[in-house]
Design a protein around this motif. Structure first.
Motif, PDB file in Angstrom:
ATOM      1  N   ALA B 639      44.401  92.553 154.564  1.00  0.00           N
ATOM      2  CA  ALA B 639      45.055  93.972 155.126  1.00  0.00           C
ATOM      3  C   ALA B 639      44.957  94.121 156.690  1.00  0.00           C
ATOM      4  O   ALA B 639      45.965  94.205 157.231  1.00  0.00           O
ATOM      5  N   LEU B 640      43.772  93.695 157.113  1.00  0.00           N
ATOM      6  CA  LEU B 640      43.576  93.771 158.651  1.00  0.00           C
ATOM      7  C   LEU B 640      44.437  92.872 159.478  1.00  0.00           C
ATOM      8  O   LEU B 640      45.023  93.004 160.512  1.00  0.00           O
ATOM      9  N   ALA B 641      44.709  91.618 158.883  1.00  0.00           N
ATOM     10  CA  ALA B 641      45.429  90.494 159.497  1.00  0.00           C
ATOM     11  C   ALA B 641      46.748  90.848 159.481  1.00  0.00           C
ATOM     12  O   ALA B 641      47.506  90.645 160.557  1.00  0.00           O
ATOM     13  N   LEU B 642      47.334  91.468 158.378  1.00  0.00           N
ATOM     14  CA  LEU B 642      48.766  91.888 158.415  1.00  0.00           C
ATOM     15  C   LEU B 642      49.009  93.254 159.246  1.00  0.00           C
ATOM     16  O   LEU B 642      49.959  93.226 159.687  1.00  0.00           O
ATOM     17  N   MET B 643      48.049  94.030 159.061  1.00  0.00           N
ATOM     18  CA  MET B 643      48.165  95.305 160.104  1.00  0.00           C
ATOM     19  C   MET B 643      48.024  95.114 161.596  1.00  0.00           C
ATOM     20  O   MET B 643      49.110  95.592 162.516  1.00  0.00           O
ATOM     21  N   ASN B 644      46.929  94.500 162.059  1.00  0.00           N
ATOM     22  CA  ASN B 644      46.699  94.457 163.228  1.00  0.00           C
ATOM     23  C   ASN B 644      46.629  92.886 163.983  1.00  0.00           C
ATOM     24  O   ASN B 644      46.496  92.789 165.024  1.00  0.00           O
ATOM     25  N   GLY B 645      46.698  91.753 163.253  1.00  0.00           N
ATOM     26  CA  GLY B 645      46.584  90.574 163.460  1.00  0.00           C
ATOM     27  C   GLY B 645      47.663  89.720 164.373  1.00  0.00           C
ATOM     28  O   GLY B 645      48.983  90.388 164.394  1.00  0.00           O
ATOM     29  N   PRO B 646      47.692  88.452 164.681  1.00  0.00           N
ATOM     30  CA  PRO B 646      48.496  87.847 165.639  1.00  0.00           C
ATOM     31  C   PRO B 646      49.863  87.454 164.849  1.00  0.00           C
ATOM     32  O   PRO B 646      50.880  87.520 165.379  1.00  0.00           O
ATOM     33  N   GLN B 648      51.336  89.465 162.429  1.00  0.00           N
ATOM     34  CA  GLN B 648      52.526  90.508 162.680  1.00  0.00           C
ATOM     35  C   GLN B 648      53.026  90.721 164.212  1.00  0.00           C
ATOM     36  O   GLN B 648      54.301  91.050 164.168  1.00  0.00           O
ATOM     37  N   ASP B 704      58.790  98.112 164.272  1.00  0.00           N
ATOM     38  CA  ASP B 704      58.077  98.709 163.392  1.00  0.00           C
ATOM     39  C   ASP B 704      58.523  98.657 161.915  1.00  0.00           C
ATOM     40  O   ASP B 704      57.696  98.809 160.985  1.00  0.00           O
ATOM     41  N   TRP B 707      57.513  95.584 160.553  1.00  0.00           N
ATOM     42  CA  TRP B 707      56.035  95.650 160.272  1.00  0.00           C
ATOM     43  C   TRP B 707      55.542  96.119 158.848  1.00  0.00           C
ATOM     44  O   TRP B 707      55.011  95.732 158.333  1.00  0.00           O
ATOM     45  N   ALA B 708      56.309  97.279 158.754  1.00  0.00           N
ATOM     46  CA  ALA B 708      56.105  97.934 157.395  1.00  0.00           C
ATOM     47  C   ALA B 708      56.509  96.958 156.508  1.00  0.00           C
ATOM     48  O   ALA B 708      55.801  96.867 155.320  1.00  0.00           O
ATOM     49  N   LEU B 709      57.545  96.185 156.567  1.00  0.00           N
ATOM     50  CA  LEU B 709      58.015  95.354 155.565  1.00  0.00           C
ATOM     51  C   LEU B 709      57.129  94.487 155.308  1.00  0.00           C
ATOM     52  O   LEU B 709      56.843  93.647 154.240  1.00  0.00           O
ATOM     53  N   ASN B 711      54.027  94.311 155.696  1.00  0.00           N
ATOM     54  CA  ASN B 711      52.610  94.771 155.287  1.00  0.00           C
ATOM     55  C   ASN B 711      52.920  95.419 153.749  1.00  0.00           C
ATOM     56  O   ASN B 711      52.084  95.675 153.105  1.00  0.00           O
TER      57      ASN B 711
END
Lengths: 422, 719
Positions: B639-646, B648, B704, B707-709, B711
């Motif tokens: 989840a962290l990788a998809l939310m904040n990682g390289p 995304q 954005d 990004w949501a899609l 995630n």
């Protein structure tokens, strides 16, 4: 400080709520009398461990070249050496020898599977791999019985491995959090957007999820939603630093030694200190079919230094009394030397326990002269899982009925080995 | 290869050309302008005479030439056999237009006829009848037929290993032909992605690993296996070659399978019986099997077929270690160069396997020599054709074993693979677990297992033709179902299961969203250097090694940098930038981009497995230590990788193909629609579109919404 939090009523309420939720999940609980004698008195060792650090040596550690050295034909490249506790360890473990007075060595482990896949599964779950059932690891069992160990931190963390053999048939909220490289800790914790923009993105995502969950009622999809919730909680909490080894002094990091396993041990101590209940640290490279000497000089030496440093560090901080350190492995290795190493040998092998109510400077059971079979006090992997679960205060004979209607208990009806408790 | 690379070098416009460095500068052939120019020239010189079996010069659109024989043109990849029997994979796009036509011509003349559409349809109908019968008997009903919109995404992910691009979705939806589903299945099964996805799947099953043991390098094996898959080599032939290959790991790629377990031959036998036959002999290695009929003796008798074979040569390894320590050449270079030589499949005169000293059953004596014998499952088995193989020749033990194992009439060979492929297609095997088919009553629909095994044989072990049947079933084309773990033993395939994409499929989807389909042209190829590591004899002297190094130097290969090409040095960092020259030299077709320290190539064209902390591993790519251990479990770090990682960052950047496509729409509503199609295959619902448009109206960037899609759970799951 942090440890004290675990006694808070808030957590108890939460545990209660989780138990209710589990019933809704198709998991039922039955009352248990574990930890009490027939007369109702509290038995020793039950609940003695607030946390567990399980070091899993995958590939199969040679008992003969570590905790069960032999003289004669089975002897490896190095001899046994005496320790202050009176028992011998291999000369490959000079640092471990110095902390032997804290250890409870089990030299009579025995199993039936001699191939990695099944043996690793057994080591992690206490069950043999069969059919479509996926069994949970010990950390998830404890989570099930005792509730979460912390408000924002995970209850179970796996270092140096992925989250397979995790929550098994328990809900995904009880899955371990994997840390693949302890030096990097938890990556990607800084949001790519901040403030209102991030809020707006998350709101949009939330709407999408509601739509999808309406269309697809799937356990795995739901599990992902829960991971996102845990992630948001973790990010909002104040304990993210628990994952950050940079907060340890250089001296401390060096004391454990270089390497992912060694640094993983240090991370495990940090996590336990912050309130994580169960930490598994994996060490690879123990499948020493050839060049056992080289392997013991690399993986063996890293283990020796890190394990000894971990035990001393916990002791110094007063945490060893409530933290159970376990050295687990897939199986042992053959008494015969062949091609510079030894083949797989599940017939007999060694695990080690240290701290949290266990006897100290003690050897449980023995292997025969060659180190080929248990001579006394045979212990199965399931029994040891039950022993650890018991030390954590889990009602280990209380069956859980997983979806599909079958009952399961910790270590597949394993029996706690009471003789190991002080 | 090296020759190929140096000739290709001339084609590169503006690429740095340094000295003789052979491999360093091919690629960049994708420059469209240059290609168009080449094609015009090519039109005029179409070859009239083609000898499909002959050696000829193949021209690249950049002007470079490869000399060799045509082997295959499958899945968008042309395989050419160069002198010395080396198979080279080339994306068809880099061939000149004329040679592309030659390749088509050669393929047409090879004449391995695929099933006709009618045969596929009737086979699929028979499987459907069996499933519907089983459903009815269990009082269950088949799921509803799935819509085109849902199916198109499922087909792309399941077959080509990635989500479809917006244009691909729209083309399918707009297609008015009644057989468009069957057509898309055929098209996808022939796409480069299908070969890549199948490689990933097999790499998990076969535990394909760049560094299978200290000193060993499996690059040539990987190149070989990919070439076989790209050529759609029939499964029986492929396995037979893996089991009978001779020679060194650094000379013959096919040896890589057995050499994976060179140091533990008994485990190797146990692994291959589990993988290829679904025979769970893991227990019998140490004691009699608790359920099946296996005895420890059975296991040893099977293992004896490999009892004459040596894979790991300790004597040579010792010499190499001594030499490396001597310091005659830098230590690291010496072990890296020479290490692979200790891995060689050599057959002695006769089987030497003995029963273990602590053997404790009374059907054989500990320490006694084991006589090779074939196992049977049921009483009648031994009378079957597979058992008529000659096992008496002590010099041909492996050949005999392979002939039996891959025989059409082997009681388990076809069933085991058919069952595995069924699992790949439907998300659940007819009989689970796939590594244990010993219990004949274990299949949820036993008749179905028998049928699919038969169809695999009918297809002559052509995995593509077999999969074609499965994808064409009505059962596959139904709405995907959510079946809780505990109830899967009762599932009768009312439809496929809702599944999370495999780690490789998630990554490859991210790749195609970022890079577009040109990412399919980056083909990793590292085995050629390995051939230069082969010692001329068994002597390890400073003179010999210096000679080898001089040759490498002249070929432009530096052993020291190869580790970087492999992407996994001791440091094993996932985000370390690879030396661009090494990268360029390691890829055929097109050199991949690097972004945020990640090489933008498909998962099959990256180190095997990817480094420990790579996105792929985070999402469950196997460590390749134990078979079939890819996982699809979620985790907080994912989840962290998809939310904040390289990742995304990469997908939502303005330069990403998906973002450029969306940005080109006329208005905000159009942009949102395009993003939904790209990420989820479907159009947004009215409310969804309104919400996203409102967000854009407030000045929130388009990234954005992407990004949501990215995630969203809907992106990760196949339904």
């Amino acid at each position: 400080m942090k440890l004290a939090m675990r006694g808070m009523t808030e957590m108890s309420r939460r545990a209660f709520a989780e138990r209710l939720a589990k019933c809704a999940f198709g998991l039922t609980v039955l009352p248990s009398g574990v930890g009490r004698s027939a007369g109702g008195e509290k038995l020793p060792g039950f609940g003695s461990a607030k946390s567990v650090i399980m070091l899993t040596l995958s590939g199969g550690m040679s008992h003969l070249d570590t905790f069960d050295p032999k003289e004669g034909p089975s002897q490896g490249p190095k001899k046994g050496m005496g320790t202050s506790a009176g028992f011998q360890v291999s000369e490959y473990l000079p640092e471990t020898a110095k902390v032997a007075r804290h250890l409870c060595v089990v030299r009579s482990m025995t199993a039936k599977v001699g191939v990695h896949e099944q043996a690793r599964y057994l080591m992690r779950t206490g069950f043999e791999k069969r059919g479509t059932v996926v069994h949970p690891m010990l950390g998830s069992w404890a989570h099930h019985y005792l509730g979460a160990s912390h408000e924002t931190l995970p209850s179970t963390v796996c270092v140096n491995r992925n989250s397979g053999s995790g929550n098994g048939f328990f809900p995904a909220t009880m899955a371990p959090l994997p840390v693949l490289d302890p030096a990097e800790g938890l990556r990607n914790v800084v949001p790519g957007a901040s403030g209102e923009r991030q809020e707006a993105r998350l709101a949009l995502l939330g709407e999408m999820e509601r739509g999808f969950e309406g269309k697809v009622k799937d356990g795995n999809v739901k599990a992902y939603t829960e991971f996102y919730e845990s992630t948001m909680q973790l990010l909002k909490g104040k304990d993210l630093g628990a994952f950050d080894l940079a907060k340890e002094g250089a001296g401390q990091r060096e004391a454990y030694g270089a390497g992912r396993f060694a640094q993983g041990c240090l991370l495990a101590r940090r996590l336990v200190e912050h309130g994580v209940r169960f930490v598994e640290v994996e060490s690879g490279g123990w499948d020493m079919h050839r060049d056992l000497e080289g392997g013991m000089e690399d993986e063996g030496a890293q283990f020796d230094r890190a394990f000894a440093a971990l035990v001393s560090d916990l002791e110094r901080r007063g945490l060893l009394a409530t933290t159970l350190v376990v050295v687990a492995t897939e199986f042992g290795r053959k008494p015969e030397f062949e091609g510079g190493g030894r083949g797989h040998h599940p017939g007999v092998f060694s695990w080690v326990l240290a701290g949290a109510g266990m006897k100290r400077g003690y050897v449980h059971g023995a292997s025969d002269k060659r180190g080929a079979a248990p001579e006394s006090g045979a212990v199965t992997v399931g029994d040891l899982h039950a022993t650890i679960g018991y030390a954590l205060g889990c009602p280990v004979d209380e069956p859980v009925t997983a979806a599909g209607g079958r009952p399961f208990t910790v270590g597949n009806k394993g029996k706690p080995v009471m003789g190991m408790f002080a | 290869m090296i020759a190929l690379m140096s000739v290709l070098a001339g084609a590169v416009e503006g690429a740095p050309v340094k000295g003789k460095k052979g491999k360093a500068k091919k690629a960049a052939v994708e420059k469209r302008a240059a290609v168009v120019e080449e094609e015009k020239v090519a039109e005029k010189s179409v070859e009239k005479v083609v000898d499909p079996a002959g050696v000829r010069e193949w021209k690249m659109s950049g002007g470079a030439v490869v000399e060799g024989k045509f082997l295959a043109y499958e899945s968008g990849v042309v395989t050419i056999e160069k002198a010395g029997g080396v198979a080279v994979r080339m994306p068809v796009g880099v061939l000149s237009a004329a040679d592309r036509r030659v390749a088509e011509e050669c393929r047409a003349r090879q004449g391995r006829e695929p099933f006709s559409a009618e045969v596929v349809a009737s086979a699929a109908a028979r499987l459907d009848a069996t499933i519907e019968g089983a459903l009815k008997a269990a009082g269950m009903v088949p799921g509803r037929a799935v819509t085109d919109e849902v199916l198109v995404r499922r087909l792309y992910v399941d077959i080509a290993g990635r989500v479809p691009m917006r244009a691909e979705v729209e083309a399918f939806l707009a297609d008015g032909r009644v057989d468009k589903r069957a057509r898309l299945i055929d098209e996808l099964l022939h796409s480069p992605g299908a070969a890549m996805d199948l490689f990933n799947w097999m790499a998990d099953m076969l535990r394909v690993k760049d560094d299978p043991a200290k000193g060993a390098k499996a690059w040539l094996y990987e190149d070989w296996l990919k070439a076989q898959i790209a050529m759609n080599r029939p499964w029986d032939e492929l396995v037979r070659e893996m089991l009978t290959a001779d020679g060194r790991l650094c000379e013959n790629g096919a040896t890589g399978f057995l050499l994976r377990d060179a140091q533990m031959p008994l485990d190797g036998v146990s692994n291959l019986l589990t993988t290829f036959l679904g025979a769970n002999v893991a227990c019998a290695q140490c004691h009699d099997h608790p359920f099946a009929e296996w005895t420890q003796k059975d296991f040893y008798q099977m293992a004896a077929f490999f009892g004459a074979t040596d894979g790991y040569h300790e004597d040579l390894a010792k010499k190499i270690r001594r030499f490396a320590k001597s310091g005659a050449v830098p230590k690291g270079a010496a072990s890296q160069m020479l290490g692979p030589n200790a891995f060689e499949l050599v057959d002695g005169k006769a089987n030497r396997l003995k029963y273990p000293d602590d053997y404790h059953y009374d059907n054989a004596k500990g320490g006694a020599k084991v006589e090779p014998a074939l196992i049977t499952w049921e009483k009648g088995d031994a009378a079957g054709a597979a058992y008529r193989v000659e096992t008496g020749d002590p010099g041909k033990l492996r050949e005999s074993f392979a002939a039996w194992l891959t025989h059409r009439e082997n009681p388990r060979f076809a069933a085991a693979m058919a069952n595995r492929l069924w699992q790949k297609v439907f998300g659940l095997a007819v009989q689970e677990p796939v590594g244990d088919l010993d219990d004949p009553k274990g299949a949820v629909i036993p008749e179905l297992l028998t049928q699919i095994a038969w169809y695999l044989k009918q297809a002559k072990f052509d995995l593509r033709e077999f999969q074609r049947i499965l994808y064409n079933t009505a059962a596959y084309q139904r709405e995907a179902a959510s079946v809780p773990l505990g109830e899967r033993g009762e599932w009768r395939f009312a439809g496929p299961l809702v599944r999370r994409m495999s780690a490789e499929q998630v990554w490859d989807s991210v790749m195609v969203l970022t890079e577009g389909t040109r990412v399919d042209d980056c083909l990793l190829r590292r085995g050629d250097e390995l051939r230069l590591f082969a010692l001329p004899g068994r002597e390890v002297t400073a003179e010999v090694v210096r000679g080898m190094m001089a040759r490498m130097e002249s070929e432009g290969v530096r052993p020291g940098v190869l580790a970087a090409g492999g992407g996994k040095g001791k440091k094993g960092r996932a985000n370390a930038r690879v030396n661009p020259k090494v990268l360029e030299a390691s890829y055929e077709g097109r050199t991949p981009e690097q972004r945020g320290g990640m090489v933008l190539a498909r998962a099959s064209e990256l180190p095997q497995p990817a480094p420990e902390t790579h996105f792929l591993r985070l999402f469950g790519q196997s460590d390749r230590l134990v078979a079939d251990s890819n996982t699809v479990d979620g985790s907080v770090p994912q989840a962290l990788a998809l939310m904040n990682g390289p990742v995304q960052e990469m997908v939502t950047a303005g330069s990403a193909v998906v973002m450029k496509d969306a940005a080109a729409a006329a208005d905000d509503a159009g942009k949102v629609e395009r993003l939904y199609r790209s990420f989820l295959g479907r159009a947004p619902e009215v409310a969804e579109k309104e919400r996203a448009v409102a967000l854009l109206g407030k000045g929130q960037p388009l990234g954005d919404v992407a990004w949501a899609l990215l995630n969203s759970r809907e992106f990760l799951f196949i339904r």
